[in-house]
Every structure is written in C-alpha cells, then in structure tokens.
Enzyme design. Structure first.
Site, PDB file in Angstrom:
ATOM      1  N   ASN A   7       0.871  -1.169   0.000  1.00  0.00           N
ATOM      2  CA  ASN A   7       0.000   0.000   0.000  1.00  0.00           C
ATOM      3  C   ASN A   7       0.913   1.226   0.000  1.00  0.00           C
ATOM      4  O   ASN A   7       1.455   1.608   1.031  1.00  0.00           O
ATOM      5  CB  ASN A   7      -0.893  -0.030   1.242  1.00  0.00           C
ATOM      6  CG  ASN A   7      -1.862   1.140   1.297  1.00  0.00           C
ATOM      7  OD1 ASN A   7      -1.768   2.084   0.506  1.00  0.00           O
ATOM      8  ND2 ASN A   7      -2.784   1.079   2.230  1.00  0.00           N
ATOM      9  N   ARG A  77      -2.574  -1.986  -3.513  1.00  0.00           N
ATOM     10  CA  ARG A  77      -3.759  -1.164  -3.304  1.00  0.00           C
ATOM     11  C   ARG A  77      -3.687   0.034  -4.242  1.00  0.00           C
ATOM     12  O   ARG A  77      -2.708   0.777  -4.243  1.00  0.00           O
ATOM     13  CB  ARG A  77      -3.817  -0.670  -1.866  1.00  0.00           C
ATOM     14  CG  ARG A  77      -5.017   0.230  -1.668  1.00  0.00           C
ATOM     15  CD  ARG A  77      -4.948   0.971  -0.367  1.00  0.00           C
ATOM     16  NE  ARG A  77      -6.143   1.795  -0.231  1.00  0.00           N
ATOM     17  CZ  ARG A  77      -6.143   2.983   0.332  1.00  0.00           C
ATOM     18  NH1 ARG A  77      -5.036   3.490   0.820  1.00  0.00           N
ATOM     19  NH2 ARG A  77      -7.252   3.675   0.425  1.00  0.00           N
ATOM     20  N   HIS A 166     -13.029   3.070  -0.264  1.00  0.00           N
ATOM     21  CA  HIS A 166     -13.029   2.108   0.853  1.00  0.00           C
ATOM     22  C   HIS A 166     -13.681   0.783   0.462  1.00  0.00           C
ATOM     23  O   HIS A 166     -14.129   0.033   1.326  1.00  0.00           O
ATOM     24  CB  HIS A 166     -13.815   2.660   2.077  1.00  0.00           C
ATOM     25  CG  HIS A 166     -13.143   3.771   2.806  1.00  0.00           C
ATOM     26  ND1 HIS A 166     -13.868   4.780   3.421  1.00  0.00           N
ATOM     27  CD2 HIS A 166     -11.853   4.049   3.039  1.00  0.00           C
ATOM     28  CE1 HIS A 166     -13.044   5.632   4.000  1.00  0.00           C
ATOM     29  NE2 HIS A 166     -11.799   5.199   3.771  1.00  0.00           N
ATOM     30  N   ARG A 227     -11.885  16.109   6.646  1.00  0.00           N
ATOM     31  CA  ARG A 227     -12.674  16.418   5.445  1.00  0.00           C
ATOM     32  C   ARG A 227     -14.115  16.766   5.825  1.00  0.00           C
ATOM     33  O   ARG A 227     -14.672  16.187   6.759  1.00  0.00           O
ATOM     34  CB  ARG A 227     -12.694  15.229   4.482  1.00  0.00           C
ATOM     35  CG  ARG A 227     -11.328  14.841   3.980  1.00  0.00           C
ATOM     36  CD  ARG A 227     -11.430  13.720   2.941  1.00  0.00           C
ATOM     37  NE  ARG A 227     -10.189  12.978   2.894  1.00  0.00           N
ATOM     38  CZ  ARG A 227     -10.100  11.650   2.871  1.00  0.00           C
ATOM     39  NH1 ARG A 227     -11.195  10.909   2.873  1.00  0.00           N
ATOM     40  NH2 ARG A 227      -8.914  11.066   2.841  1.00  0.00           N
ATOM     41  N   GLU A 367      -7.996  -4.533   5.448  1.00  0.00           N
ATOM     42  CA  GLU A 367      -7.908  -4.295   4.008  1.00  0.00           C
ATOM     43  C   GLU A 367      -6.789  -5.094   3.355  1.00  0.00           C
ATOM     44  O   GLU A 367      -6.935  -5.573   2.236  1.00  0.00           O
ATOM     45  CB  GLU A 367      -7.745  -2.792   3.749  1.00  0.00           C
ATOM     46  CG  GLU A 367      -9.032  -2.034   4.061  1.00  0.00           C
ATOM     47  CD  GLU A 367      -8.889  -0.526   4.047  1.00  0.00           C
ATOM     48  OE1 GLU A 367      -8.476   0.026   5.089  1.00  0.00           O
ATOM     49  OE2 GLU A 367      -9.167   0.099   3.022  1.00  0.00           O
TER      50      GLU A 367
END
Ligand code: AMP
Length: 386
Positions: A7, A77, A166, A227, A367
């Site tokens: 990743n 990823r 996601h 965010r 993940e």
C-alpha cells in the site's frame, strides 16, 4: 504460497507478507487461510531523516527484509480505478497506462501506487502483480446511484460521477458480518460504516454495493477527521467570490482543515471525546454533527435497501468508540435498531439488544487481508479453488 501486499502512499509504504493455504474445512469463496508472516511501515519517504530516499529504496528495503521464497503474487492497493476497473486486475503495461490515465481523477493517490507498481515490477519481474482498487466494489451501483444531476455532456466529458471508495474494506466487512450472523453472504443486506480518519457508509445487498457515501472523490458523505463530507457546492462559490479565497486554499480548507479538525480543532475522535466530556462546546457540537450525519445516512440506506439484516461499525472510530456507536443509532428503535449498552461498552461482535430486528455489529476491518484474498482470486479466474 506467499502473497505480498503493498500500500504505497505519497510518502509511505505499508506492506504485509501473507502465507496462504487452502482451508480444508471450508468450501466458500474465502476457502483459503492467510497467516501474516511479516508486516511493516516505512514513513516519511524522501524527507530528511525519513525511512528511505524514495519508493525504489523503500521497496528494496522491504524486499531485503523478508523471505520471498514461494512468493506467488504481489497485491497493490490502488485508490482510483475510475469506471474502468470493477475487479482486481493482473497488471500489464496496458493496465499501468489505464491507471496513469486516471491520475487526474486521483492526483493525490494514484501516482504513488503507480510508482510502487513500477518498482515492484522491476524488482520482481517474474511475479504476477495484481491491482486491487478502492473503487471497484462500488461499480455494481446502479446508474441512478452514481449519476450526479448535472449537465450530462459535462459529466461524460470530465468523468464526473460517483465512484465511491473504501471498497475493499466494505466488501470484507460485509462478508465477515454475514459469516458472524450465520447468513449466506449473497443474501445478507448490510449497512457498513467505515469510520476511520476517512469515513464512508456503504449499503451492501447480497454482497454487492448498491449505495455509498463517498463520491467522485473521498471528500463527500460523512464528516471525517479533516474532510467536510457533504456540503452545498455554493459554499465553494461563496468562499471564492465573496470571501476572495483562491480555489487551492478552499480545497485545502475543505480537505485538510474541515471535519472534526475544522469544527473542534482536533482530527482525532479520542481528543474530541475527551474535550466533550470536559464540557467543551465546540467538541460537543463536532461530535453531534458527526453522529447526526451517520444517523441520516443509516436512515437513507435503510430506505435504499428496504430491509437490513445488520449495521456494522468498523475502522478506528467504529471499532473503538462506544459513544459514537450509541449516539449514531440513538432513537431508532421504531426502525428495529436497538443497541445493548453493556455489549456496546464491551465492544462485542454483536452489540444489538436481543429483540433488535436489525443486528448491530462491530467487525474489525482488514484491508490487506482482503487485498491478498482478491489477488489470489484474480490469479485463479477459473475458480479452481473458489
Ligand atoms: P483508522 O483510519 O481506521 O486508522 O482510524 C483512525 C482514527 O480512529 C483516529 O484518527 C481516531 O480518531 C480514531 N480512534 C482510534 N481509537 C479510538 C478510540 N478508542 N476512540 C475513538 N476514536 C478512536
């Protein structure tokens, strides 16, 4: 066989090496068991005193520190697969070119994945590399769930639509929820709440994403660490035209200095909760805005699904904050959603009350494990072990 999962962020490389073996006791799609052999994180790449000079040096460091004998695949990823990728994809020059073509859609994310892919292909030329996209899981959403109500020509020309992110986490958590509740994965309706530093909701119907809260970028939907989530687009025009802020400054404010950070001057939910407990009004309001947005999305996705078997919390906040879980689902007993506060405080896998029609679960996301599983599946499309 081993699978290496990478990743690559702009200044970091996260890696995990798995050993996979067929699981003799299972016949389902997850019929392999993966064990972690090694994992690590190299940070502040390219910075003075950082973990490595560049991505090449970082990956050389990773590959020098683990035993790669028996390596079968590298899983990467990749944040943005646009409309092009709806499944994990074995990487060749054409795939690399396609991911490069998507850089304008994900200027902050795709370039680092591409450099990781380039270096890994060079260092391990004989090992298949698989791209696993954050957006792929949401490609199953119907057109009315991904189309923005704007000029069709503009949207088509500039690839403007909802993509959602996601996806790896939502797919994994929805499947694990079905397993936890003893439901067939292809029949379970689950609302998954991925609440980390970034946060998104997904409505999963029979293992397929049918709605998600992030959009063309990861900026929309829920309130996040830094965010803003959903706002009226006029806020941007107003800040530009009336307040005179340049567009870059507005983007920075809405992505890096909004959300919990913007409202409470802290992007970490633990800090917000500490200050709220001490009576800080800004932290209290930030917490309430965060949880109300969650409740609004849960209600909306219940309506999308028509029927939900479970609502599942995951990621840093979802897995660790009983206060957020309780507040987000407060007052929903008429909708068949009831939390058992003792189970919630303990963080049990199932935290709903016995009579709750919709079960409420806490499922840790993973993940990297999902990327390893998807990479393996991508290499065996004949379904030999599926
Ligand atoms: P993630 O992106 O999944 O690693 O989640 C990171 C976020 O989880 C942090 O920014 C924290 O706000 C949040 N978090 C971690 N532990 C807790 C906790 N015990 N209570 C509330 N929030 C937490």
């Amino acid at each position: 066989m081993k699978i290496l999962v990478l990743n690559c962020g702009s200044s970091s490389v996260k890696y995990r090496l798995f050993q996979g073996a067929p699981d003799a006791t299972s016949t389902g799609p997850a019929s392999w068991t993966f064990v972690t052999l090694a994992k690590g994180l190299i940070e502040r790449i390219g910075e003075p005193g950082g973990g490595a000079a560049d991505h090449t040096a970082a990956l050389q460091q990773v590959m020098g520190s683990v035993d790669l004998s028996g390596l079968r695949a590298v899983g990467h990823r990749v944040v943005h697969g646009g409309s092009l990728f709806s499944a994990p994809t074995v990487i060749d020059d054409e795939v690399v070119a396609a991911v490069e073509g998507l850089v304008p859609l994900a200027p902050l994310h795709n370039p680092s994945a591409l450099s990781g892919i380039a270096v890994a292909r060079k260092l391990l030329p004989d090992i298949p590399q698989v791209a696993v996209f954050d957006t792929a899981f949401h490609q199953s959403i119907a057109p009315d769930g991904v189309t923005y109500a704007i000029d069709t020509e503009l949207a088509a020309r500039w690839q403007i639509r909802r993509y959602g992110f996601h996806g790896t986490s939502h797919a994994y958590v929805a499947r694990r929820t079905a397993e936890l509740l003893g439901l067939p994965s292809d029949q379970a309706n689950v609302i998954t709440l991925h609440l980390g530093n970034g946060a998104s909701v997904c409505a999963v119907q029979g293992g397929r994403s049918v709605a998600t809260s992030m959009g063309m970028s990861p900026l929309s939907g829920l309130v996040m660490g830094t965010r803003c989530g959903d706002i009226d687009p006029t806020v941007i025009f107003h800040l530009h035209r009336v307040a005179g802020l340049p567009i870059e400054e507005i983007e920075h404010s809405l992505t890096r200095n909004a959300g919990l950070q913007g409202m409470a001057d802290a992007n970490d939910m633990r800090e917000v909760q500490r200050r709220r407990a001490a009576g800080d009004p800004a932290a209290t309001l930030a917490f309430d805005v965060y949880c109300r947005r969650l409740r609004e999305y849960v209600g909306s996705y219940l309506a999308v699904l028509g029927r939900a078997d479970a609502i599942t919390f995951t990621a840093g906040v979802g897995e660790n904050s009983p206060a957020v879980r309780a507040e987000a689902l407060k007052g929903l007993s008429a909708l068949g959603i009831e939390i058992d506060e003792t189970r919630n405080q303990r963080g049990d896998p199932v935290i709903s009350a016995d009579g709750s029609k919709v079960r409420v679960c806490v499922v840790p996301t993973d993940e990297e494990l999902e990327i390893a599983e998807q990479a393996r599946n991508a290499l065996e499309p004949d379904g030999a072990h599926l």
